[in-house]
Each structure stands twice: as structure tokens, then as C-alpha cells.
Design a protein around this motif. Structure first.
Motif, PDB file in Angstrom:
ATOM      1  N   PRO A  54      -2.827   8.361  -2.333  1.00 20.67           N
ATOM      2  CA  PRO A  54      -2.983   8.356  -0.865  1.00 20.67           C
ATOM      3  C   PRO A  54      -4.399   7.988  -0.400  1.00 20.67           C
ATOM      4  CG  PRO A  54      -1.662  10.231  -1.526  1.00 20.67           C
ATOM      5  CD  PRO A  54      -2.098   9.556  -2.796  1.00 20.67           C
ATOM      6  N   LEU A 101      -0.069   3.612  -5.472  1.00 18.59           N
ATOM      7  CA  LEU A 101      -1.476   4.003  -5.338  1.00 18.59           C
ATOM      8  C   LEU A 101      -1.598   5.436  -4.830  1.00 18.59           C
ATOM      9  CD1 LEU A 101      -2.479   0.751  -3.427  1.00 18.59           C
ATOM     10  CD2 LEU A 101      -2.973   1.184  -5.838  1.00 18.59           C
ATOM     11  N   LEU A 143       0.830  -1.217   0.000  1.00 15.67           N
ATOM     12  CA  LEU A 143       0.000   0.000   0.000  1.00 15.67           C
ATOM     13  C   LEU A 143       0.858   1.258   0.000  1.00 15.67           C
ATOM     14  CD1 LEU A 143      -2.927  -0.635   2.532  1.00 15.67           C
ATOM     15  CD2 LEU A 143      -2.942  -0.890   0.062  1.00 15.67           C
ATOM     16  N   VAL A 185      -4.986   4.363  -0.790  1.00 17.73           N
ATOM     17  CA  VAL A 185      -4.246   3.673   0.266  1.00 17.73           C
ATOM     18  C   VAL A 185      -5.050   3.658   1.559  1.00 17.73           C
ATOM     19  CG1 VAL A 185      -2.179   3.768   1.725  1.00 17.73           C
ATOM     20  CG2 VAL A 185      -1.989   4.219  -0.729  1.00 17.73           C
TER      21      VAL A 185
END
Lengths: 206, 206, 206
Positions: free
Chosen positions: C171, C169, C164, C174
Motif C-alpha cells: 500500500p 505492491l 498500482l 502504491v
């Protein structure tokens, strides 16, 4: 002989009632805090810290009374556990206020007001249940309603997360608000843990 | 007859002392870890895992001793609970080191050093309290101080969050550091839970 | 006289077995959910809520039985505690599904499938341990394996966090995924807490 034991017993229920009333006052400060303009927050945070200290004193008084008592109305470790769990509730509310003061967000999301309303209802139920520890009767309603309110608090919390993660806010703002909202959610959980201890005492002593 | 029971009793206090000393050693590794250059971290993480395994062994020995004993110095479930709570402390410290090794941040914020200093003080108090379980005396100071240190750890933790959320760091960096810092905060909470169990045993047995 | 007590005793083990079987069914729904295309999620979430309600009913039945029983196979508060801990497991799985439905991520990371596989193994072990509460024998394997699986779940969880936080990805993505993954990790912890209660009962009653 039996009459002489009575005062000791009453003492504990009085002390738990003090702790319950203190939690109810702390929620009032919290309610004012979340509705207050940012410039009023510091004063209210101070009042919350006072409530937190009063909570510590109430816990301390219960444990001191335990040290002085040979006979207790229910098991010593349950009295201890209930005192500690009641203390947890204010600790989480105080943490929420402390974090909101540190981060000083301009506005709190609407759902926070709803979180606090639910905490207020839970506080009132808890405060009014404390004197009933003396007989351990008419408490079923208390823990059933606390559980319902905690379920509702979960729903409000999840909707708040959905709003936070919707993309409207900056990631750091999301993280800050989440810290505050998490503490309020933990306070709701803590009320349920208090009800769990009361329920388990009732189950044990019945 | 009474003399023959003594050895069994001592056994438990010896085992709890081993668990306490092991926690104190684990904190030393943690202290080295947070001060070490990044290239030294893998070795220290290995040493922390060794301490974590030693903690598992200590817990296991206490529970095995419980299985073998007909008479125990205090309630069986309290011995079990204390062993499990002591184990939690190292688990959180190990998790912090593990996450810091996985994410490998260049530097940890200054406040992390202060978190670890407080854990070190809590570990020393805990290790030196374990032998006093034998008499359950002179323990008040222990749990009062643990509570004070845990309150201070809360303050350090909140200041660390304020730094993390200040806008100086990237969101993902904030999230990684927060995971590490959260585990250290959980270790501080875990020390308080150990003290709570000890306090509740003292309250029960007094 | 002894024969007349038997039915009451059996009742509790039957009820705990129901709770265990219900958890095993809930994990099946969870397994389908994490593998399902997004359009199938709403239906599966409904089935998970049904399992969660069935869990509440099972808990409720155990506590009602406790209220009706003068004699219990082990301490009343332990029966209560075990019922509450079993309930926690489903609550976390339901929360994971609820959050995944709210956020509706296109895909869940691979590691989530592994988290659920481990939960499935833990659920099977838990369900098959429940009937053995009647004798409190042959349970060592159960809690040893639950502990091993929980350790493995911790490792899977930490690898998921590493993914993650890898920078692939956004934020907010995540944060959303982390909420779901955290609930599954809490479910694994909750299985360990159930095993802890069973272990502590065995230690106490032995």
C-alpha cells in the motif's frame, strides 16, 4: 457627478477588506485547532464553520453590491472572480478542520503546524492587500511574497508526504492524515489563485 | 436588420440546451450503473461513453457556431468557457464509470447512491437553466440551489471517506473506491463551476 | 505609427516562444530522468529545477513586458493567463521529479514512460504553436491534437492505476508511486489548459 460615484467605488473595497479580515480570523481559529488537545476540537470546528458562513456572507454581499451597481471600479467579472476565489480559501480551511474532526487523529504531524504558519502569513498579506485594490498600487510585493510562501508551502507539503510514506504509520492513518494535509495545501494554492486574480486585474487596468 | 440577427442568437441557446439535456441523460446512465449488478456494468459503461461522445459533439457544435458568428449573445470567451465547463461534467462521470469498470468492485458503498442522486438534481437544474440563458432572468434560484446541493455533496463525500477509512476495508480496496468517489465529487464541483460561469455571465451582462 | 507598434507586438510572441521551447527542454530532462538509474536522478532533478527557474523567468519576462506595453496583441488578461498556464506545466513536471527523488522508488512502472512520451508530444506541439499566436492561424490542428493526446494520457493514467491497485505492491509503495503519476497526469491536463487558453483567445479575437 464624479463625487456621487465615489461611495459606490469605496463600497467594493470595504467589502473585499471585510472578506480579507475574515480570512485572517479563520486562520487564527485554524492555528488554535491544530495546537489544541483533541477534546477542544469540536468547539473550534464550530468557530471555523462560523467563519466559513461569514465568508459566504461576505461573498454574497460583494455579488449583491455588483447587482446594484451600474459603475464598478474594475470589470464586473473580475470582481465576481475575486469574491469567489477569496471564498475558496476559507472553504479549504474549513474542510481541513471538518476532516480532522471526523477522523479525530490523536496527533497531527509537526509539519502541519508549519503549513498553518505559512497560511497565516499568506492571510495577513492578503488582508492587508485588499484595501490597496482601490489604487492598484504597491501590490507587487504582495503577489511576489504570496508566490514565495506558496513555494515554501509546497516544500513543507512534500516533506510531510515523505514522513507519511516513511513506513512509521498504518496505511489508513496515512490516508486520513493525507486528506487533512491536502486540504491545507489546497488552501495555500487558493491564496495564490487570489493573488493571481489581483495581479491579472492590475495588469488589465494598468 | 435586428430580426436577421435573432436566428443566430437562438442557435446558441439551442446548443446549450442540447448540452444540458445530454448531461441529464448521462446522469440517468450513471444512476443505472451504480445500482446495476456487476455483469450489467460493461453495457452501461458503453452507454456512458456514447453520452460522453455526444457531449464532445455538443461542445464542438457550440465552438463551430462561435467560429461562424460575427455577433454573439454574450462575450465570445464566455460562450467558449461555458461549453468547456459543461463538457467537464460528463468527463468526470465517464471517468467514474470507467474506473468502476476497471476495478470492478463487488459493491459500491451506499453513499455513492446519494452522490448520484445529488448529481441527478444538479443535472436537472442545469438542463432547465440553459434555455433561460436567452434572457439571463430567473437564474438566481438555479445557482443558489446548485451551491446548496454542492455543499450537501461535500458532506456526503466526507461521510463516505469516514466509512472508507473506518478500518472495515483493505487499504487497496479503500484506494480503488476512493478513486471512483473522487470522480463523482469532481462532477459535483464541475456543476458548481458551470453555475459560476453562468452567474459571472449574468453579472457581466446585467 | 503602425511600424513603431510592430516591435512591441513581436516581443510577446518571442517571449511565448521562449516559454514553449523551455517546456520542450524540461520534458527532455523528464524523459532522461524516468529512464535513468537511481544514482543519476539527483543530477537530473537539479537540471529540472533549473528548467523550472527558467520557466519562472520566462513568465516573469512576459508579465514585465505587459507592464511596459500600452498596446498588446491581444487582451492583457489573456496574455497574463497564458503565461501562468505555461508556467503550470513545468511546475507539475518539476513536482513529479521532486517527489520521485524524495521517495526514490527502485523502478517506475512501465506506463510512466508512456506518460512521458505523451508529454513530449504535447510539449513539441505547444512549442511549435507559440509562434503561430502572431497570426492566430493554423492553430486548429494544435488544440485538436492536444485534446487527443490528453485523452490518451487519461487512458494510460487509468491503466497505471489499475496496475498500482492490482495487489502486487505494498500500500505505501502504491501511494508513493501514485503521487508521482498524479503529477504527470496533472502536467498533461496543464497542456490541455494551455491549449484551452489559446483556443479561447482565437475564438475571442476572430
Amino acid at each position: 457627478m464624479r463625487l456621487r460615484l465615489k461611495p459606490r467605488d469605496t463600497r467594493f473595497f470595504d467589502l473585499f477588506s471585510v472578506a480579507g479580515t475574515n480570512i485572517a480570523s479563520a486562520v487564527e481559529v485554524l492555528r488554535e485547532f491544530v495546537a489544541a488537545p483533541t477534546e477542544a476540537r469540536a468547539d473550534l470546528a464550530k468557530r471555523m464553520h462560523d467563519a466559513e458562513h461569514a465568508g459566504d456572507d461576505a461573498t454574497h454581499d460583494i455579488i449583491e453590491q455588483l447587482d446594484r451597481s451600474f459603475i464598478t471600479p474594475f470589470d464586473r467579472e473580475d470582481i465576481y472572480r475575486l469574491a469567489v476565489r477569496l471564498d475558496d480559501v476559507i472553504d479549504y480551511m474549513d474542510a481541513a478542520v471538518d476532516l480532522a474532526t471526523l477522523y479525530d487523529p490523536e496527533a497531527l504531524p509537526d509539519g502541519v503546524g508549519r503549513q498553518v504558519e505559512l497560511l497565516e502569513e499568506m492571510a495577513k498579506l492578503t488582508a492587508s492587500a485588499m484595501p490597496r485594490l482601490a489604487t492598484l498600487r504597491h501590490l507587487t510585493d504582495y503577489w511576489v511574497k504570496i508566490n514565495e510562501l506558496e513555494n515554501e508551502a509546497d516544500q513543507v507539503y512534500r516533506r510531510l508526504l515523505t514522513y507519511l510514506f516513511s513506513g512509521e504509520l498504518e496505511p489508513l492513518t496515512v490516508m486520513k492524515l493525507k486528506e487533512i494535509i491536502d486540504q491545507l495545501e489546497s488552501a495555500a494554492d487558493a491564496f495564490e489563485h487570489v493573488a493571481d486574480v489581483v495581479h491579472s486585474i492590475a495588469v488589465k487596468e494598468s
